[in-house]
Structure formats: structure tokens, C-alpha cells
Design a protein around this motif. Structure first.
Motif, short mmCIF file in Angstrom:
data_model
loop_
_atom_site.label_atom_id
_atom_site.label_comp_id
_atom_site.label_asym_id
_atom_site.label_seq_id
_atom_site.Cartn_x
_atom_site.Cartn_y
_atom_site.Cartn_z
N ASP A 48 -24.12 50.57 -20.66
CA ASP A 48 -23.75 49.07 -19.88
C ASP A 48 -22.14 48.92 -19.82
OD1 ASP A 48 -26.49 48.43 -19.44
OD2 ASP A 48 -26.70 47.60 -21.56
N ILE A 49 -21.61 49.23 -20.82
CA ILE A 49 -20.21 49.11 -20.77
C ILE A 49 -19.60 50.10 -19.47
CG2 ILE A 49 -17.97 49.43 -22.16
CD1 ILE A 49 -19.52 48.90 -24.54
N GLU A 50 -20.10 51.20 -19.69
CA GLU A 50 -19.31 52.12 -18.54
C GLU A 50 -19.42 51.50 -17.14
OE1 GLU A 50 -18.96 56.76 -17.44
OE2 GLU A 50 -20.76 56.20 -18.35
N LYS A 51 -20.74 50.65 -16.79
CA LYS A 51 -20.86 50.35 -15.55
C LYS A 51 -19.71 49.34 -15.22
CE LYS A 51 -25.75 50.75 -16.07
NZ LYS A 51 -27.36 50.06 -16.02
N HIS A 52 -19.26 48.69 -16.14
CA HIS A 52 -18.13 47.43 -15.67
C HIS A 52 -16.67 48.02 -16.30
CE1 HIS A 52 -22.01 45.62 -16.38
NE2 HIS A 52 -21.69 44.73 -15.30
N LEU A 53 -16.50 49.48 -16.42
CA LEU A 53 -15.50 49.80 -17.23
C LEU A 53 -14.15 49.81 -16.33
CD1 LEU A 53 -14.36 51.03 -19.68
CD2 LEU A 53 -14.70 53.11 -19.05
N GLY A 54 -14.45 50.06 -14.80
CA GLY A 54 -13.71 49.91 -13.79
C GLY A 54 -12.54 51.31 -13.77
N MET A 55 -12.90 52.25 -14.52
CA MET A 55 -12.01 53.24 -14.53
C MET A 55 -12.85 54.68 -15.00
SD MET A 55 -10.08 53.58 -18.41
CE MET A 55 -8.98 51.93 -18.00
N THR A 56 -12.22 55.84 -14.50
CA THR A 56 -13.11 57.08 -14.65
C THR A 56 -13.14 57.39 -16.27
OG1 THR A 56 -10.98 58.45 -14.64
CG2 THR A 56 -12.37 57.76 -12.47
N ARG A 57 -13.91 58.23 -16.49
CA ARG A 57 -14.12 58.59 -18.18
C ARG A 57 -12.86 59.43 -18.40
NH1 ARG A 57 -20.33 61.07 -19.28
NH2 ARG A 57 -21.29 58.92 -19.22
N ALA A 58 -11.95 59.93 -17.45
CA ALA A 58 -10.90 60.70 -17.75
C ALA A 58 -9.77 59.84 -18.03
CB ALA A 58 -10.55 61.88 -16.62
N ASN A 59 -9.65 58.73 -17.28
CA ASN A 59 -8.67 57.86 -17.68
C ASN A 59 -8.84 57.28 -18.81
OD1 ASN A 59 -6.93 58.34 -15.68
ND2 ASN A 59 -8.00 56.79 -14.10
N PHE A 60 -10.18 56.71 -19.09
CA PHE A 60 -10.60 56.18 -20.62
C PHE A 60 -10.01 57.16 -21.60
CE2 PHE A 60 -13.90 55.12 -23.71
CZ PHE A 60 -13.53 53.67 -23.78
N ALA A 61 -10.57 58.43 -21.44
CA ALA A 61 -10.08 59.31 -22.36
C ALA A 61 -8.50 59.17 -22.98
CB ALA A 61 -10.40 60.82 -21.92
N LYS A 62 -7.75 59.31 -21.77
CA LYS A 62 -6.46 59.18 -22.28
C LYS A 62 -5.93 57.83 -23.00
CE LYS A 62 -5.08 59.65 -17.73
NZ LYS A 62 -4.41 59.87 -16.36
N LEU A 63 -6.75 56.75 -22.77
CA LEU A 63 -6.56 55.36 -23.19
C LEU A 63 -7.24 55.49 -24.73
CD1 LEU A 63 -5.28 52.59 -22.76
CD2 LEU A 63 -7.70 52.11 -22.35
N VAL A 64 -8.25 56.01 -24.96
CA VAL A 64 -9.05 56.06 -26.27
C VAL A 64 -7.89 57.05 -27.19
CG1 VAL A 64 -10.86 56.88 -27.45
CG2 VAL A 64 -11.21 55.47 -25.45
N THR B 278 -6.22 60.57 -31.12
CA THR B 278 -7.30 61.67 -31.25
C THR B 278 -6.69 62.94 -30.44
OG1 THR B 278 -9.01 60.83 -30.16
CG2 THR B 278 -9.35 60.82 -32.26
N ASP B 279 -7.43 64.08 -30.76
CA ASP B 279 -6.85 65.10 -29.63
C ASP B 279 -8.19 65.11 -28.45
OD1 ASP B 279 -4.78 66.10 -31.23
OD2 ASP B 279 -6.49 67.26 -32.51
N GLY B 280 -9.01 64.62 -28.88
CA GLY B 280 -10.11 64.70 -27.41
C GLY B 280 -10.83 63.52 -27.58
N LEU B 281 -11.81 63.36 -26.40
CA LEU B 281 -12.88 62.39 -26.38
C LEU B 281 -14.33 63.10 -26.22
CD1 LEU B 281 -14.28 59.49 -26.16
CD2 LEU B 281 -13.44 59.60 -23.67
N LEU B 282 -15.36 62.79 -26.74
CA LEU B 282 -16.72 63.70 -26.82
C LEU B 282 -17.62 62.41 -26.63
CD1 LEU B 282 -17.90 66.14 -26.53
CD2 LEU B 282 -18.10 66.21 -28.97
N LEU B 283 -18.20 62.44 -25.28
CA LEU B 283 -19.54 61.54 -25.25
C LEU B 283 -20.68 62.32 -25.36
CD1 LEU B 283 -16.98 60.78 -22.57
CD2 LEU B 283 -18.57 58.72 -23.04
N ILE B 284 -21.59 61.97 -26.25
CA ILE B 284 -22.83 62.72 -26.40
C ILE B 284 -23.78 62.00 -25.47
CG2 ILE B 284 -24.54 63.38 -28.27
CD1 ILE B 284 -21.73 64.48 -28.67
N GLN B 285 -24.51 62.66 -24.68
CA GLN B 285 -25.47 62.08 -23.67
C GLN B 285 -26.89 62.80 -24.10
OE1 GLN B 285 -22.34 62.17 -19.98
NE2 GLN B 285 -23.95 63.76 -20.20
N SER B 286 -27.77 62.25 -23.58
CA SER B 286 -29.29 62.57 -23.75
C SER B 286 -29.50 63.98 -23.36
CB SER B 286 -30.22 61.70 -22.97
OG SER B 286 -30.06 60.50 -23.35
N GLY B 287 -30.22 64.71 -24.13
CA GLY B 287 -30.66 66.08 -23.69
C GLY B 287 -31.80 66.38 -22.86
#
Length: 287
Positions: free
Chosen positions: A32-48, A57-66
Motif C-alpha cells: 500500500d505504501i509503494e502505491k503512494h510513494l511517488g518515486m521509483t524503487r531505485a530512488n527509494f533505495a538511495k534514500l533508505v 546500508t550498502d543495499g536495499l532488498l525487497l522480499i516479494q512473494s514467490g
């Protein structure tokens, strides 16, 4: 954005290589959060991953359903927003994160399968924070490649792929890597390796079957405390030279063991994965 709850981020370390992990499965709060984030995951990674506005941190890892034979799918970003097909230290962290946080309904399932950009990665929980990962195929692209650099005329490497490409060079003493950083920075994006470039890993033999190594990583653009694919890359080149089947690789952040099985091009990597902390990341910083 202020109406949305902060996103929960777990910070983990694999031999000193740090990652931000988010549960991004179907039905998660992140969905739900991502739907209203207003930025790409790549840009979110830079921020986080940022050392001031993020959790450093050295990287961002999003764990998705298999699905389709995978327990989970991962979406991985370096701290500059670039993607990487594979990260061995992240694989160990992902395995422990999923086993302890997302597999509570099946605690006896100690082997997990991840779909990554480099294909199937299988991880087994060994206990005491140790994880064994069956890595992607490790292979030589070129056993010997010469690159002309501005900082030091011509340098010789082995070019291998252990899920991601690595230039590997043997040096006399691992401390010498400090003076080789600028050369590594140039070699990492050398025009002969376009478009993707390569990580640069230096190693030195400590004793028989034991080496020390350090990797200059794409996306981080510096030496990191540890690099799982770099440990495997150094071990692969060392094993080619010595015929060793088990290699201990000491990186600045910790120790990893790499095992080469007869007739199997997928090495095993054993190392730690530890929880650093859980953060409620306030999304006002992106609003």
C-alpha cells in the motif's frame, strides 16, 4: 504521505556488508505504501541507504512473494540505486530474515529458494547465525585480461562471473589494496568492459587454503567490508591456481568459506548473517 504508517525496515549484516530489508510480499504494508510513494524503487533505495536520511546500508532488498518453484522473489538495489543480479552476503541475510520473520508457520523449513536476477539461489539455515548458500554458476570469462589504466599503465586480471562480473587480481599483501583503490576505481568501469563494468577483487594468500580479499564494488563505488560474490570470485581464481576445493576467505568484515563440489559449477558459500536492528522509517522525508 503523512497519512501512511512508517515503513518497517530491518537492517542486517553479512560479514559487515549491510542491507535494508523490507517485506514486500502481496498483502504487506509496503504494497500500500509503494502505491503512494511517488518515486521509483531505485530512488527509494538511495534514500533508505543514505548515511544521513536513511539507515546507512550498502543495499536495499525487497522480499516479494514467490511462486513457480521459488519461496521468495527478491528485488535488490545498491545504495546508489543501481541494480545487481546477485549478492552473496544479501542472500544469507535474506535467508535468515525470511526464515525467522516470514516462515513462522513452517519453522522446520530450513532450506529456502530465491528467484534472483542471476537465477535460482538456494540457502540453508545452519544455526547460530550461519547460512550456507548455493551460489549461481561460477565461471571464468577470461583467465587473463590486460587493461590499460591511467594510474598504472597495464594491469592484469582474471575476469570471472560469480553471479556478477569480477576482475580478480592476486597481490602480495592485502594491505597493498589501499594504494590500489584509484586503479580499481578506473578498472571497475573500464571501456573494455562496457556497458556493465565489473567489481574489482584483490586477494592474497595467507596460508594454504586460506586467503584474504577485498572488493571494490559497483554501486557502492568503494571497498566494502565484505562481498559474497567477491569472496567466491577470489576463491575461484585461487582454486584454479592451487586445486584447493575448500577455501577460507577473510574479508575486512568477516570470514567466509567457499566450497567447490566435484562436477558442480555452483559453489557453496558459508558465512554469518546477523540482525542489527528494526527501524520505523518515517516517510515524511520523502513527502
Amino acid at each position: 504521505m503523512k497519512n501512511f504508517l512508517p515503513v518497517t525496515i530491518t537492517k542486517m549484516s553479512g560479514a559487515g556488508n549491510t542491507f535494508s530489508l523490507i517485506d514486500a510480499r502481496k498483502g504487506s504494508a509496503w504494497e500500500d505504501i509503494e502505491k503512494h510513494l511517488g518515486m521509483t524503487r531505485a530512488n527509494f533505495a538511495k534514500l533508505v541507504c543514505d548515511r544521513v536520511l536513511g539507515v546507512s546500508t550498502d543495499g536495499l532488498l525487497l522480499i516479494q512473494s514467490g511462486g513457480d518453484g521459488f519461496d521468495f522473489v527478491w528485488d535488490f538495489y545498491n545504495n546508489d540505486g543501481s541494480t545487481a543480479e546477485m549478492c552473496g552476503n544479501a542472500a544469507r541475510c535474506a535467508a535468515r530474515f525470511c526464515y525467522e520473520n516470514l516462515e513462522s508457520s513452517n519453522p522446520e523449513k530450513s532450506t529456502l529458494k530465491f528467484k534472483t536476477g542471476a537465477g535460482l539461489v538456494t540457502a540453508q539455515i545452519l544455526g547460530d547465525g550461519k547460512i550456507r548458500v548455493r551460489m549461481p554458476e561460477a565461471r571464468f570469462i577470461q583467465e587473463r585480461i590486460e587493461l590499460k589504466t591511467k594510474s598504472s599503465s597495464t594491469e592484469e586480471f582474471a575476469l570471472v562471473n560469480t553471479g556478477v562480473p569480477h576482475l580478480v587480481q592476486k597481490i602480495h599483501n592485502i594491505a597493498d589494496a589501499t594504494s590500489l583503490k584509484e586503479m580499481a576505481r578506473e578498472a571497475r568501469s573500464h571501456h573494455d568492459l562496457r556497458p556493465s563494468g565489473a567489481n574489482v577483487t584483490f586477494y592474497a594468500e595467507d596460508s594454504r587454503g586460506k586467503i584474504k580479499a577485498v572488493t571494490f564494488e559497483r554501486g557502492v563505488e568503494d571497498y566494502t567490508l565484505a562481498c559474497g560474490t567477491g569472496a567466491v570470485a577470489a576463491a575461484l581464481v585461487y582454486a584454479k591456481e592451487t586445486s584447493e576445493k575448500q577455501v577460507e576467505v577473510q574479508m575486512p568484515g568477516g570470514l567466509m568459506q567457499v566450497v567447490f563440489l566435484e562436477g558442480d559449477s555452483h559453489p557453496l558459500m558459508i558465512g554469518d548473517a546477523v540482525f542489527v536492528g528494526e527501524f520505523k522509517y518515517n516517510l515524511e522525508v520523502v513527502g
